[in-house]
Design a protein around this motif. Sequence first.
Motif, PDB file in Angstrom:
ATOM      1  N   LYS A 165      -5.456   1.390  -7.023  1.00 47.42           N
ATOM      2  CA  LYS A 165      -5.481   2.627  -6.202  1.00 47.42           C
ATOM      3  C   LYS A 165      -5.419   3.939  -6.898  1.00 47.42           C
ATOM      4  O   LYS A 165      -4.613   4.080  -7.755  1.00 47.42           O
ATOM      5  CB  LYS A 165      -4.246   2.747  -5.211  1.00 47.42           C
ATOM      6  CG  LYS A 165      -4.511   3.786  -4.105  1.00 47.42           C
ATOM      7  CD  LYS A 165      -3.190   3.724  -3.384  1.00 47.42           C
ATOM      8  CE  LYS A 165      -2.006   4.466  -4.028  1.00 47.42           C
ATOM      9  NZ  LYS A 165      -1.121   4.911  -3.065  1.00 47.42           N
ATOM     10  N   GLY A 169      -6.646   7.247  -2.881  1.00 51.95           N
ATOM     11  CA  GLY A 169      -5.706   6.248  -1.907  1.00 51.95           C
ATOM     12  C   GLY A 169      -6.576   5.304  -1.466  1.00 51.95           C
ATOM     13  O   GLY A 169      -5.763   4.135  -0.606  1.00 51.95           O
ATOM     14  N   ASP A 214      -1.318   9.901  -3.550  1.00 52.99           N
ATOM     15  CA  ASP A 214      -2.281   9.344  -2.534  1.00 52.99           C
ATOM     16  C   ASP A 214      -2.603  10.654  -1.862  1.00 52.99           C
ATOM     17  O   ASP A 214      -2.184  11.018  -0.682  1.00 52.99           O
ATOM     18  CB  ASP A 214      -1.437   8.450  -1.664  1.00 52.99           C
ATOM     19  CG  ASP A 214      -2.678   7.610  -0.711  1.00 52.99           C
ATOM     20  OD1 ASP A 214      -3.418   8.200  -0.049  1.00 52.99           O
ATOM     21  OD2 ASP A 214      -2.635   6.202  -0.688  1.00 52.99           O
ATOM     22  N   ASN A 257       4.557   4.412  -0.684  1.00 51.63           N
ATOM     23  CA  ASN A 257       4.148   4.077  -1.864  1.00 51.63           C
ATOM     24  C   ASN A 257       5.139   2.768  -2.432  1.00 51.63           C
ATOM     25  O   ASN A 257       4.554   1.803  -3.066  1.00 51.63           O
ATOM     26  CB  ASN A 257       4.340   5.057  -3.038  1.00 51.63           C
ATOM     27  CG  ASN A 257       3.183   5.966  -3.329  1.00 51.63           C
ATOM     28  OD1 ASN A 257       2.120   5.316  -3.145  1.00 51.63           O
ATOM     29  ND2 ASN A 257       3.382   7.212  -3.622  1.00 51.63           N
TER      30      ASN A 257
END
Length: 508
Positions: A165, A169, A214, A257
């Motif tokens: 990732k 995101g 993200d 996360n």
Amino acid sequence: MKHLPLLLLLISCAFSPAAMPQVVPDQTEDGSAEAYQNPATGEAITPTIEVRDDGKSYYTWPHWNKWTNGKMHVENPRTTHPDAQWWPDAGLGLFLCWGLPSAFEPNGEGWSGIWSQDREDRGAFYPQSEIWAAAEGWNPTDYDPEKWMAAAAKAGFQYSVITTKHHGGYAMWDSDHALIGVRQFMNGRDLLAPWTEACRNHGIKVGFYYSGMDWYFERDYKSFSYDPQWPVNYKGEHVKSLPKRPPSFSKAYEEYNAAQVKEIMERFEPDIWWGDGGHGMHADDIRALKPGIVLNNRGLGGGDHATAEGFHMAHPQFVKKPVVANGWWWEVNAIIQGGSWHYDKNHGERIYDSDVVLMHLAKARCMGGNLLANIGPRPDGRMQEQAYRLFDDMAEWMKTNRDSVFGINGGGPWPERCNVPITCRDAVWYFHATAKQATAEDPIVLQDAAEPVSVKLMRTGEELEYTYANNVLKFSIPDDTKAGHVTDVVVVDFGKDFDTTPYLFKHW
């Protein structure tokens, strides 16, 4: 992969307070030549050295933010777990930045959605929403990780790190927790599982890049601007202000996360965790999930090795002291293709010459570090033809020169006393020369040298002529004997009475 402005990092899970970055206007810092000189005067920028209470020395570049400086710091003791001790001898890793930015056709750059006036003036700014929109059409129909990793294994790569990732995101695995990723846009097609299997089929250690940032998760509250005085929303619109994060935001971000990290760890059991913008979970919690994992130094709780970014940051003047002198493991992660980290259709087909890559490997190994060489595959899942050219050249080189970079236990005095990098196995030294070096016009020269027992071309085993006078050793390779397109290696044996102590690695 570039350094991180203040507004990108407002979460407690990604960084300790001491690691929070400052705003730095120059976006060409990490690894580029411009990062090491004053653009106005052309003068070299010299870092200061701070000696801390632990007795170790830490570089600080005055024009860099704390996060960028931290790439060269190992704040906590590294792992002593026996399952992690393979790492410093592994030497060579393949970095694969592949994901949604690869499918963003204008330039394949994940940072294009962060506004600056310069970027807008150059036509290089694109709203982050446009990058996310590329997910609608991304379908890597020619994805063949088995072919990738079979070629990489023959080329000598011992480990590999792939993007799970990136900062935008997009999750590359079928995640129960991601807000955007293969579950939402590829019917749950898992892109990590076949790659992991291919690595293990070919004896390559599995590493995962994971962004603790993200941007999709925080899209409503985050400014996508390098200028803190001029907020930009994810649609690319300049706004007076953005909504404030609710009190529950930081905890929700941390749990989000952590759930993804736990999911990846339990599903794939990686050998390496390569955090960027945070590990996504505290290092201690990751080690609880897999005690023998190797972590880089870019997250809360630290990690096991420094991460010089780009070949300039890995210059001997920045690595030998203080990194190696401090006893730290280290690695240089660097692009070996045109463009940026992910695939760029305008430049990404160009892969560096084989001689260049092998010499960078030799330089890293000379200083007891690893080379993590980045290639961003095409969005359709194919590796560039030039990448296979490189792998084939490296595979052929490894047949006769492998022992010059693997199984070594020391490094010679480059560049202090020699014009080429040297790796050592006790009293046997390996001198690495480019296609243009080790010639009659530009011979290999070692100052303050012992008298050798033998000097041989490693590829063929043939004896080479040399001169030894006044403690200076000189030798070259006949033009008709040089490899031409790959690095030449000359093996010098200094004999059983040679004192190897000053040259043995003490940080492994």
